[in-house]
Each structure stands twice: as C-alpha cells, then as structure tokens.
Design an enzyme around this catalytic site. Structure first.
Site, PDB file in Angstrom:
ATOM      1  N   LYS A 181       0.863  -1.185   0.000  1.00 54.28           N
ATOM      2  CA  LYS A 181       0.000   0.000   0.000  1.00 54.28           C
ATOM      3  C   LYS A 181       0.892   1.225   0.000  1.00 54.28           C
ATOM      4  O   LYS A 181       1.456   1.601   1.022  1.00 54.28           O
ATOM      5  CB  LYS A 181      -0.891   0.022   1.239  1.00 54.28           C
ATOM      6  CG  LYS A 181      -2.010   1.048   1.119  1.00 54.28           C
ATOM      7  CD  LYS A 181      -2.462   1.614   2.437  1.00 54.28           C
ATOM      8  CE  LYS A 181      -1.523   2.637   3.000  1.00 54.28           C
ATOM      9  NZ  LYS A 181      -1.286   3.831   2.160  1.00 54.28           N
ATOM     10  N   GLU A 257      10.296   1.282  10.108  1.00 55.06           N
ATOM     11  CA  GLU A 257      11.248   2.366   9.812  1.00 55.06           C
ATOM     12  C   GLU A 257      10.505   3.657  10.082  1.00 55.06           C
ATOM     13  O   GLU A 257       9.653   4.067   9.288  1.00 55.06           O
ATOM     14  CB  GLU A 257      11.701   2.296   8.339  1.00 55.06           C
ATOM     15  CG  GLU A 257      12.475   1.048   7.973  1.00 55.06           C
ATOM     16  CD  GLU A 257      13.902   1.041   8.506  1.00 55.06           C
ATOM     17  OE1 GLU A 257      14.352   2.065   9.047  1.00 55.06           O
ATOM     18  OE2 GLU A 257      14.563   0.000   8.381  1.00 55.06           O
ATOM     19  N   CYS A 291      13.719  11.021   6.431  1.00 54.14           N
ATOM     20  CA  CYS A 291      13.832  10.601   7.829  1.00 54.14           C
ATOM     21  C   CYS A 291      15.265  10.776   8.312  1.00 54.14           C
ATOM     22  O   CYS A 291      15.516  10.942   9.492  1.00 54.14           O
ATOM     23  CB  CYS A 291      13.405   9.154   7.972  1.00 54.14           C
ATOM     24  SG  CYS A 291      14.274   8.087   6.827  1.00 54.14           S
ATOM     25  N   GLU A 388      10.336  16.402  14.410  1.00 53.22           N
ATOM     26  CA  GLU A 388      10.932  16.183  13.101  1.00 53.22           C
ATOM     27  C   GLU A 388      10.462  17.334  12.192  1.00 53.22           C
ATOM     28  O   GLU A 388       9.256  17.521  12.009  1.00 53.22           O
ATOM     29  CB  GLU A 388      10.411  14.831  12.586  1.00 53.22           C
ATOM     30  CG  GLU A 388      11.163  14.270  11.453  1.00 53.22           C
ATOM     31  CD  GLU A 388      10.635  12.885  11.058  1.00 53.22           C
ATOM     32  OE1 GLU A 388       9.494  12.521  11.397  1.00 53.22           O
ATOM     33  OE2 GLU A 388      11.390  12.176  10.380  1.00 53.22           O
TER      34      GLU A 388
HETATM   35  P1  NAD Z   1       2.672   8.570   7.663  1.00 54.73           P
HETATM   36  O1  NAD Z   1       2.947   7.763   8.875  1.00 54.73           O
HETATM   37  O2  NAD Z   1       1.632   9.618   7.725  1.00 54.73           O
HETATM   38  O3  NAD Z   1       2.267   7.641   6.441  1.00 54.73           O
HETATM   39  C1  NAD Z   1       3.065   6.548   6.035  1.00 54.73           C
HETATM   40  C2  NAD Z   1       2.175   5.522   5.394  1.00 54.73           C
HETATM   41  O4  NAD Z   1       1.268   5.036   6.363  1.00 54.73           O
HETATM   42  C3  NAD Z   1       1.328   6.021   4.235  1.00 54.73           C
HETATM   43  O5  NAD Z   1       1.247   5.013   3.260  1.00 54.73           O
HETATM   44  C4  NAD Z   1      -0.023   6.243   4.873  1.00 54.73           C
HETATM   45  O6  NAD Z   1      -1.091   6.103   3.961  1.00 54.73           O
HETATM   46  C5  NAD Z   1      -0.048   5.116   5.863  1.00 54.73           C
HETATM   47  N1  NAD Z   1      -0.951   5.323   6.986  1.00 54.73           N
HETATM   48  C6  NAD Z   1      -1.311   6.461   7.587  1.00 54.73           C
HETATM   49  N2  NAD Z   1      -2.179   6.214   8.590  1.00 54.73           N
HETATM   50  C7  NAD Z   1      -2.366   4.880   8.619  1.00 54.73           C
HETATM   51  C8  NAD Z   1      -3.125   4.005   9.427  1.00 54.73           C
HETATM   52  N3  NAD Z   1      -3.894   4.452  10.426  1.00 54.73           N
HETATM   53  N4  NAD Z   1      -3.062   2.686   9.173  1.00 54.73           N
HETATM   54  C9  NAD Z   1      -2.295   2.204   8.178  1.00 54.73           C
HETATM   55  N5  NAD Z   1      -1.546   2.981   7.380  1.00 54.73           N
HETATM   56  C10 NAD Z   1      -1.582   4.307   7.603  1.00 54.73           C
HETATM   57  O7  NAD Z   1       4.074   9.169   7.236  1.00 54.73           O
HETATM   58  P2  NAD Z   1       4.408  10.064   5.967  1.00 54.73           P
HETATM   59  O8  NAD Z   1       4.011  11.468   6.252  1.00 54.73           O
HETATM   60  O9  NAD Z   1       3.921   9.431   4.704  1.00 54.73           O
HETATM   61  O10 NAD Z   1       5.991   9.918   5.920  1.00 54.73           O
HETATM   62  C11 NAD Z   1       6.824  10.707   6.694  1.00 54.73           C
HETATM   63  C12 NAD Z   1       7.337   9.940   7.890  1.00 54.73           C
HETATM   64  O11 NAD Z   1       7.984   8.750   7.455  1.00 54.73           O
HETATM   65  C13 NAD Z   1       8.366  10.708   8.660  1.00 54.73           C
HETATM   66  O12 NAD Z   1       8.165  10.556  10.041  1.00 54.73           O
HETATM   67  C14 NAD Z   1       9.674  10.044   8.246  1.00 54.73           C
HETATM   68  O13 NAD Z   1      10.711  10.184   9.165  1.00 54.73           O
HETATM   69  C15 NAD Z   1       9.246   8.629   8.075  1.00 54.73           C
HETATM   70  N6  NAD Z   1      10.186   7.916   7.219  1.00 54.73           N
HETATM   71  C16 NAD Z   1      11.018   7.013   7.814  1.00 54.73           C
HETATM   72  C17 NAD Z   1      11.948   6.337   7.052  1.00 54.73           C
HETATM   73  C18 NAD Z   1      12.880   5.364   7.694  1.00 54.73           C
HETATM   74  O14 NAD Z   1      13.450   4.566   6.966  1.00 54.73           O
HETATM   75  N7  NAD Z   1      13.061   5.356   8.999  1.00 54.73           N
HETATM   76  C19 NAD Z   1      12.024   6.567   5.679  1.00 54.73           C
HETATM   77  C20 NAD Z   1      11.158   7.500   5.098  1.00 54.73           C
HETATM   78  C21 NAD Z   1      10.230   8.166   5.897  1.00 54.73           C
END
Ligand code: NAD
Length: 487
Positions: A181, A257, A291, A388
C-alpha cells in the site's frame, strides 16, 4: 518523453492477482502535483473488500512462489533491475511530478532504489543454513531458513521508488508474496514499478498493489487477516505505534522504519569546508523531507558564527521552483500541512529568541513552497529541536564541550542517524560509542546504501532494511534435531 504521454502509461487500477482492475464501486482518488496543485491522474481507491481480495491473492500465490528456486527469483529481480535502469528517466520524471523533488534528485533516487533490486537479486541465492553435531555428540542439528509468508508493506510519500523497492525486493528474494500500500499522495511510482515486475515475468498474485484514501480501515483488515505473517512499515512514529498494536494479536513479524531527529555535530577540530558541504546535503536533500535529514545542527561555539555565515550564503543562492526546471534545488513541500508545520516551527523558535538568518516565509501558491531557511542560536526547549522538521529549515544550536554535544544529541526519543564532523580519530570513535542512533555519518552527510543495514534505535524503529540483514526480515529460522547417524 512528454509528461502526459508518461502519465498515460501509468496504470490506474489495483493490481490484484496479476490484473489491473478498478476499485469496488469504481471509486477513485486524485493525485496532484505539489508544485502546481494540478490534478495529475485519477486512480483506483481501494475499499476494505479490495484489500481482502489482494490478501487472498497473496495467500494463494505464496506456496508456489516460496517453492520457486531461488535462482529463478533472483533472475526475475535482476531482469527488473535492468528494465528499471532502461526506464530511469521515466521513473525520475514521474517522481518529480507526483512528489515534487528536483529532477536531479529523482534520478539519484532511481539509482538508489534500483540498487535494492540488484542487491536482493544477489542475496536471493545466498541464503544459507548450517549443519553440525550437538555438543553431546548424540545428535545432528540442522538450521534452515524459510520465507515468513504473505507480507503487508506500507510505504511513505517521500521516497516513492526506494521505499517500495527496499521492501518488495527482499520479500521476493526470500520467497514471500506481498500486498503493498503506497502513500496516497504518491502512489504512481509504485504502480509503475509493479507494472515493470509484471513485464519481467512476475507470476500473478506475488505482488499486489492497493492504493487507497482510507489507509486505516483497509490496513486494519489486512493486518487482522490470520494468513498474514509479516508487516513492514515506513512512516511516522505515531502511525507505526498504532500498527504495532494492531499486529500484536496476530503475533506478526514487524519491521518499522519510523521518524528521525538527526543531530549533526560539528566539533572545533572539524574540517569546516567538509562540514558545510555535508550540512547542505544532510539538510536539503529531498527539500528536507527525509527521515535521515539533519534536524539539529549542534556546532562548537568557536566556529558557530563562521559555519552559520557559510551555510546562510549557500541557502540564499538556492533556486526554488518546480523540480523539472533546470537549476532548481528546492522543490515544493508535499502539501499545505507540511508548509504550515515548517512555518509554525520557525515562528516558535524565533519567538523564543532564535535569530532568523535566511528564509522564513511560505511562498504564494500555486504549489506548496517554503523558502530554505536558517535559524541560529535556537534555545533549548524550542519545538524545532524536539520535532521532526521535514522541511528545508536548518536550525543551529551552539555547544561548549564534548559532553555537552553528546547530551544535546541524545536528548530525543528518536535514534535513526547522527552526523559527526571531526578530524580527531579518537573523538570520532567515542561518538560511535556514545551516540544513540542506528546509523552514523562520520565526516559525511548522506549514509544510505543498499548494502548497508538501514534502521533506527529507540522510537525510530525495529529491524533493518538493506545489507545482509535485509533479507532476514522476511525469513524465519527452523532448527531440526536428528539422532547421530552413527548410532
Ligand atoms: P505517515 O505515517 O503519515 O504515512 C506513512 C504511510 O502510512 C502512508 O502510506 C499512509 O497512507 C499510511 N498510513 C497512515 N495512517 C495509517 C493508518 N492508520 N493505518 C495504516 N496505514 C496508515 O508518514 P508520511 O508522512 O507518509 O511519511 C513521513 C514519515 O515517514 C516521517 O516521520 C519520516 O521520518 C518517516 N520515514 C522514515 C523512514 C525510515 O526509513 N526510517 C524513511 C522514510 C520516511
């Protein structure tokens, strides 16, 4: 290729059991270009029932895929890697359109993202077990590795290709089937990549793609399915925590992650040229939406003014615009919320006494742009040091001695990556042992590599992606005892 021609070639359905099909009831979701605000494409918006159909397909395809010789799985991945390299320009342009990153960076992500496909094509055939006598000599111990089963993969919007390949490639290499997804803001790159896998000969049901505007309910149903064995998530820490709770009843294997709050420490014995170059890379890559982005610049008081002046001069020379325009290094932020957050964090720091040295303004639309910004002398307690940032804001804090720097750096619940600039070898080694992060850049501003175990400590996550470790996230161990064959 013209943008509209490229977009017409991206599938718009859900990939379920080898076929692109519309969502239940023909529901669609809109994908926008963050640089213009314009509609880019309408794609299928999966329901809970669509998610279940994808899960059915992944479960049905699992036994045959797990039994496929590793060499065949490896060759499929290698073929996909070759196709990806051939279509690198298409993938780069597509990411710039849906996510906004400058085209040069999008090309860099294609290289990085493709590397996971090549790396795990090589790892697939190198999974090993062991055989040996037990210490008593009465038996023989066999340790073997097995694919965990159907997996659910959830990816964020900030690296649309690399976050998908970093999960799909090791899962397929290990013999697992998946439902992926992608983020609803940037689903097109994943769909385009899935089509490449199909073209490379992927059997039906091995990879299924569900795009949805209702991530919560669709995911909860898949995570609650007793056939699912593994959840791999990249995204924010609060969503990761919620998913861990959902994964608990099924005792699922999980990889998480999550968010970061990277310290970037410049000691008084640093090479300042290198530190400034590293700072620009660690901060402004992906317009700060990584991230691994440096969040807090912790700089020794003796050089803080010179460091600040030099980064400020560079920031003032950065060109803002749509990522397809030449010379642009600052594209849009992903959406209005991201702009509002950058603004709020900078305003809070300035109200508490930080000095605004460059930027600090959101641009008029269309598009969701925020100027590259430098704030210095940021007081401890400011929100920008705790949260962040995920935007092009470079926040500087002075320090006086090594213990002070370590204390400030570790004063966060996150622990993904740290950056350290020092020419003193012993000090660099001390930092490896003292900083509470899963990764560290020692005199370098970008650490990501497909051959490295990427992942965090503390609230930044569980498990590792990439490296020799990456495939083991999708394998489970079996130990078998047999009697000594000699009696
Ligand atoms: P997010 O947590 O809002 O969304 C990530 C994913 O989760 C999306 O696909 C979203 O649709 C899904 N999602 C959201 N709510 C959900 C729920 N209730 N149930 C299931 N899925 C759900 O994060 P974002 O804004 O897309 O990404 C930014 C974040 O990701 C930052 O905190 C960043 O640090 C982190 N990130 C971490 C890494 C790593 O490797 N550690 C890499 C890239 C991004």
């Amino acid at each position: 290729m013209h943008e509209s021609e490229l977009l017409a070639r991206v599938p718009e359905g859900l990939l379920i059991n080898g076929e692109w099909r519309p969502a239940e009831g023909g529901r669609t979701l809109d994908v926008h270009d963050p640089a213009t605000g314009q509609l880019v494409k309408q794609i299928a918006d999966a329901s809970v029932a669509d998610g279940k159909a994808a899960m059915d397909a992944a479960a049905a395809a699992f036994p045959a895929w797990a039994a496929t010789p590793a060499r065949e799985r490896a060759e499929l991945l290698r073929h996909t890697f070759d196709l990806l390299k051939d279509r690198a320009e298409d993938f780069a342009l597509l990411m710039t359109i849906e996510m906004g990153k400058p085209l040069a960076e999008a090309r860099g992500e294609v290289t990085y993202g493709a590397e996971f496909v090549r790396w795990f094509s090589e790892e697939a055939a190198h999974v090993q077990g062991r055989y040996g006598a037990n210490p008593e000599g009465t038996g023989r111990m066999i340790v073997s590795q097995h694919p965990v089963g159907p997996c659910y993969l959830i990816t964020p919007w900030n690296f649309p290709l690399a976050m998908a390949t970093r999960k799909i490639a090791p899962a397929l290499a290990a013999g697992c089937t998946v439902v992926i997804k992608p983020a609803e803001l940037t689903p097109l790159t994943t769909m385009f990549f899935a089509q490449l896998l199909v073209e490379a000969g992927l059997p039906a049901g091995v990879v299924n793609v569900v795009t949805t505007s209702t991530a919560g309910p669709v995911s909860e149903a898949i995570i609650g399915d007793p056939r699912l064995r593994k959840l791999s998530f990249t995204g924010s820490t609060p969503v990761g925590q919620r998913l861990l709770a959902q994964a608990a009843p099924g005792v699922l294997r999980t990889s998480m992650e999550l968010g970061g709050n990277a310290p970037f420490i410049v000691f008084d014995d640093a090479d300042l040229d290198k530190a400034v170059a590293g700072a620009m890379a660690a901060k402004f890559r992906n317009v700060g939406q990584a991230c691994t982005a440096a969040n807090r610049f912790i700089v020794h008081r003796s050089l803080v003014e010179e460091f600040t002046e030099r980064v400020t001069a560079q920031v003032k020379g950065m060109k803002i615009g749509r990522g397809t325009e030449s010379g642009v290094s600052i594209g849009p932020l992903i959406d209005d919320r991201a702009v509002a957050k950058a603004r709020q964090l900078v305003d809070d720091a300035v109200e508490r006494g930080a000095e605004l040295r460059a930027g600090g303004q959101a641009l008029e639309g269309p598009g969701t742009f925020y100027e590259p910004t430098v704030v210095s002398d940021v007081p401890e307690g400011s929100d920008i040091l705790r949260e962040e940032i995920f935007g092009p804001v470079l926040a500087i804090v002075p320090f006086d001695d090594e213990d002070d720097a370590v204390r400030i750096a570790n004063d966060t619940e996150y622990g993904l990556v740290s950056y350290v600039y020092t020419e003193n070898l012993a000090r660099g080694q001390r930092m490896i042992e003292r900083l509470e992060t899963g990764m560290m850049g020692l005199n370098i501003g970008v650490v990501s590599n497909a051959a490295a175990p990427f992942g965090g400590w503390k609230f930044s996550g569980l498990g590792r992606e990439g490296g020799a470790e990456g495939i083991h996230e999708y394998l489970q161990t079996k130990y078998t005892l047999t009697p000594n064959p000699f009696g």
